[in-house]
Design a protein around this motif. Structure first.
Motif, mmCIF file in Angstrom:
data_model
loop_
_atom_site.group_PDB
_atom_site.id
_atom_site.type_symbol
_atom_site.label_atom_id
_atom_site.label_comp_id
_atom_site.label_asym_id
_atom_site.label_seq_id
_atom_site.Cartn_x
_atom_site.Cartn_y
_atom_site.Cartn_z
ATOM 1 N N PHE A 80 0.838 -1.199 0.000
ATOM 2 C CA PHE A 80 0.000 0.000 0.000
ATOM 3 C C PHE A 80 0.875 1.252 0.000
ATOM 4 O O PHE A 80 0.633 2.198 -0.757
ATOM 5 C CB PHE A 80 -0.910 -0.008 1.223
ATOM 6 N N ARG A 84 0.788 3.905 -2.943
ATOM 7 C CA ARG A 84 0.140 5.183 -2.608
ATOM 8 C C ARG A 84 1.135 6.303 -2.339
ATOM 9 O O ARG A 84 0.892 7.463 -2.678
ATOM 10 C CB ARG A 84 -0.761 4.979 -1.391
ATOM 11 N N MET A 126 -2.088 12.009 1.175
ATOM 12 C CA MET A 126 -2.671 10.739 0.744
ATOM 13 C C MET A 126 -3.967 10.934 -0.022
ATOM 14 O O MET A 126 -4.287 10.168 -0.939
ATOM 15 C CB MET A 126 -2.885 9.828 1.950
ATOM 16 N N GLU A 127 -4.722 11.954 0.337
ATOM 17 C CA GLU A 127 -6.015 12.161 -0.318
ATOM 18 C C GLU A 127 -5.870 12.814 -1.693
ATOM 19 O O GLU A 127 -6.526 12.383 -2.646
ATOM 20 C CB GLU A 127 -6.917 13.028 0.571
ATOM 21 N N TYR A 253 -4.700 2.047 5.699
ATOM 22 C CA TYR A 253 -4.686 3.497 5.493
ATOM 23 C C TYR A 253 -4.337 4.193 6.806
ATOM 24 O O TYR A 253 -3.518 5.120 6.839
ATOM 25 C CB TYR A 253 -6.054 3.935 4.988
#
Length: 266
Positions: A80, A84, A126-127, A253
């Protein structure tokens, strides 16, 4: 940030509803649904600008495609982070560069809400990549589409009404773009949460989640209202780590936020 709207808001928005608009599974009934939903929205306090935005809304095929093609892929933490963030160190370096552009702003947020800069910057990065990718789908189109869709109507109807209220308040332009399910701004609030937790940090008379200051202050306010404890640790197993579940329910997350924040603040 695809989180459930608070019960109080959902109840308050729906309590005054008369006859609900009829949902559908394709574009064919969207125009009729908008007409019926306009009465529902007006009964819940949506004004002329919001109703006009609803009238102009288009059925979003890209939203439906994104919604129905979710695969629910699960990643291990390392994978992840690689996909990401690239790496924790490179991501933290980017975040520190952003922080150093206005350190007093992040210090003020921690003073008021108790949420460290590292947490807020980790979420921001991250968003939306620190605001580089705010989304390409008109928010009103996407949120009304999923409110109309029979699979998603119960969850998204309060958010659609909230989005129309934000248009009335000047916090959302009728054509403003966001993510596929109506998430908006620098940290991807759903409209109902923006309406509930939004902060006018720059004091210009409106909450605008496309403003960095309003968006990050709103994010800090959201976390504080959900139980964030100032000055306390936030790694896995702590109360503050559990609060991150309110932001995003994926444990991987939450872990990535916490691990990134340590490096950013370190």
């Amino acid at each position: 940030m695809l989180k459930t709207l608070t019960t109080a808001i959902g109840v308050s928005l729906l309590a005054t509803t008369t006859v609900a608009a009829t949902c559908g599974n394709d574009a064919s009934g969207f125009a009729a649904w908008k007409q019926a939903f306009a009465a529902e929205a007006a009964a819940n306090g949506v004004g002329q600008n919001g109703l006009q935005a609803l009238a102009n809304a288009s059925y979003s095929t890209s939203t439906i495609s994104a919604d129905r093609n979710q695969r629910g892929v699960r990643y291990e933490l390392d994978e992840f982070i690689r996909i990401r963030l690239g790496s924790l160190d490179s991501f933290a370096g980017q975040a520190r560069n952003v922080k150093n552009q206005n350190p007093s702003f992040y210090a003020s947020l921690e003073q008021v809400y108790g949420v460290p800069a590292g947490i807020l910057l980790a979420i921001h990065g991250m968003e939306t990549g620190f605001g580089r990718n705010l989304g390409s789908t008109p928010v009103i189109d996407s949120i009304t589409t999923v409110a109309y869709d029979c699979r998603r109507a119960a969850f998204f109807t309060p958010h659609a009404i909230a989005a129309l209220k934000l248009v009335d308040q000047g916090g959302l332009a009728a054509g403003q773009r966001g993510a596929a399910h109506g998430e908006m701004g620098h940290t991807q609030f759903l409209p109902g949460n923006a309406l509930t937790y939004g902060v006018d940090a720059d004091r210009n008379g409106r909450v605008d989640l496309y403003s960095v200051s309003d968006s990050l202050a709103s994010t800090a306010n959201f976390l504080r209202q959900k139980g964030w404890q100032p000055g306390q640790p936030y790694q896995e197993g702590t109360q503050n780590f559990r609060v991150l579940n309110e932001w995003n329910a994926a444990t991987v997350y939450q872990k990535a936020i916490a691990l990134s924040a340590v490096r950013i603040d370190g």
